[in-house]
Scaffold this active site. Structure first.
Site, PDB file in Angstrom:
ATOM      1  N   ASP A 151     -12.105   0.908   5.344  1.00 46.97           N
ATOM      2  CA  ASP A 151     -11.033   1.001   4.362  1.00 46.97           C
ATOM      3  C   ASP A 151      -9.812   1.703   4.941  1.00 46.97           C
ATOM      4  O   ASP A 151      -8.716   1.604   4.389  1.00 46.97           O
ATOM      5  CB  ASP A 151     -11.496   1.791   3.135  1.00 46.97           C
ATOM      6  CG  ASP A 151     -12.577   1.058   2.363  1.00 46.97           C
ATOM      7  OD1 ASP A 151     -12.416  -0.148   2.095  1.00 46.97           O
ATOM      8  OD2 ASP A 151     -13.595   1.693   2.013  1.00 46.97           O
ATOM      9  N   ASP A 171       0.807  -1.221   0.000  1.00 45.81           N
ATOM     10  CA  ASP A 171       0.000   0.000   0.000  1.00 45.81           C
ATOM     11  C   ASP A 171       0.840   1.271   0.000  1.00 45.81           C
ATOM     12  O   ASP A 171       0.341   2.347   0.334  1.00 45.81           O
ATOM     13  CB  ASP A 171      -0.967   0.005   1.189  1.00 45.81           C
ATOM     14  CG  ASP A 171      -2.155   0.917   0.968  1.00 45.81           C
ATOM     15  OD1 ASP A 171      -2.480   1.197  -0.205  1.00 45.81           O
ATOM     16  OD2 ASP A 171      -2.757   1.364   1.957  1.00 45.81           O
ATOM     17  N   ASP A 203      -3.675  -4.759  -5.014  1.00 41.92           N
ATOM     18  CA  ASP A 203      -2.920  -3.511  -5.185  1.00 41.92           C
ATOM     19  C   ASP A 203      -1.483  -3.727  -5.631  1.00 41.92           C
ATOM     20  O   ASP A 203      -0.838  -2.776  -6.057  1.00 41.92           O
ATOM     21  CB  ASP A 203      -2.864  -2.668  -3.911  1.00 41.92           C
ATOM     22  CG  ASP A 203      -4.181  -2.091  -3.497  1.00 41.92           C
ATOM     23  OD1 ASP A 203      -5.180  -2.339  -4.166  1.00 41.92           O
ATOM     24  OD2 ASP A 203      -4.207  -1.375  -2.487  1.00 41.92           O
TER      25      ASP A 203
END
Length: 339
Positions: free
Chosen positions: A314, A132, A170
């Protein structure tokens, strides 16, 4: 998720792996499962024999936050409890990362309990280094060697049982933050993961972002570098809100560039699509999407899955708590607005 990033994000003998989900979807729901608390859900495929999920049912966690909330509300908030049942009775993914003290044991517990009910568990491998890019779901293995060891343990946990694993949400779509050396390391690690999981009998779906992140040409190039040729397929829309129809258009185009590979779509919160500004972090007014099932009616779409656990944050944005935190009232809103 942002347009440029996802993250907050058989007596079956084959396991399915989808790489690349975000911690925001579920950070603490991977502990041992109680054999007494197991449900089945999902529809078997009826007509598409090319679908590797043909005839499979997905595993439902009867100890989930949604189940506990529905049960707790049964007397005091019966109408809300009935709404929460939409989530509690639906299959959702288990996320695995650095928070698992013993990932091999935790994976083994999950797949063993599912196997005892002839159901397919959906697992998410989410521990890639520099995960991330330091945002809400920052973390991951501290080194490339550490990740390889972690992935070997993950694969050992699957053993000879069935599992559907989503590989590193991701990781491909969000690699623009890395320098050239670290990008190559990431591609090498994803290739290693695909091979390791496949050799363990897993069916691997590599995460490929979503329709508003990268062009199909860019994502096809990255998937090829991560050895999509050895994987079962790819995943789309993980932890995001874009419509199923839009993902199918994108997914079919992407499939045509990677030798016709199949894909799965995260429909957990896309019932009303994204907000006008495509807010990805706990947006208001969203709804649950199609329930998880493998009878999608589309030749290349193997399943609709709830990879992101509806109701889990989230990230610490828009007035909400840290990634992975259970938010019952937010979950209730998703359920109430669902068709």
């Amino acid at each position: 998720m942002k347009n440029e990033k996802l993250s907050s994000g058989r007596s079956l003998s084959t396991a399915i792996v989808v790489l690349g989900l975000t911690l925001g979807a579920c950070s603490d729901a991977t502990g041992p499962l109680d054999a007494q608390n197991v449900e089945l859900a999902g529809s078997p495929v009826g007509t598409n024999s090319a679908n590797p999920l043909n005839g499979m049912f997905f595993f439902v966690d009867a100890q989930s936050n949604a189940r506990q909330t529905a049960d707790a509300w049964r007397s005091s908030r019966p109408n809300d409890a009935a709404m929460m049942e939409k989530i509690a009775s639906s299959p959702q993914a288990y996320w695995f990362g650095g928070w698992n003290v013993d990932v091999e044991a935790d994976v083994r517990a999950a797949v063993s309990k599912a196997a005892s009910t002839s159901a397919m568990p959906v697992l998410v491998a989410y521990n890639i280094p520099q995960r991330d890019c330091g945002s809400y779901s920052a973390g991951g293995a501290s080194s490339a060697d550490g990740y390889r060891g972690w992935m070997r343990a993950f694969a050992r946990g699957i053993g000879s049982r069935s599992a559907l694993v989503i590989l590193e949400p991701d990781a491909l779509a969000g690699m623009d933050c890395l320098n050239d050396t670290d990008r190559q390391t990431r591609l090498d690690l994803l290739s290693f993961a695909v091979t390791t999981l496949r050799d363990a009998g897993a069916m691997v779906y590599i995460d490929a972002g979503h329709s508003r992140w990268h062009s199909v040409e860019t994502m096809a190039s990255r998937l090829k570098a991560a050895r999509i040729d050895l994987a079962t397929g790819f995943s789309l829309n993980v932890s995001n809100f874009h419509t199923t129809a839009e993902q199918i258009t994108y997914g079919n185009a992407l499939s045509s560039l990677v030798s016709g590979k199949h894909y799965v779509i995260d429909t957990s919160r896309n019932g009303l699509g994204a907000t006008g500004d495509a807010e990805w972090c706990n947006p208001d007014g969203r709804a649950l999407g199609e329930r998880p099932n493998s009878n999608t009616g589309h030749a290349l779409v193997d399943a609709y899955l709830w990879v992101k656990r509806p109701g889990e944050s989230d990230g610490a944005c828009n007035g909400h708590p840290a990634a992975g935190t259970w938010m019952p009232e937010y979950a209730l809103g998703l359920a109430k607005r669902a068709k």
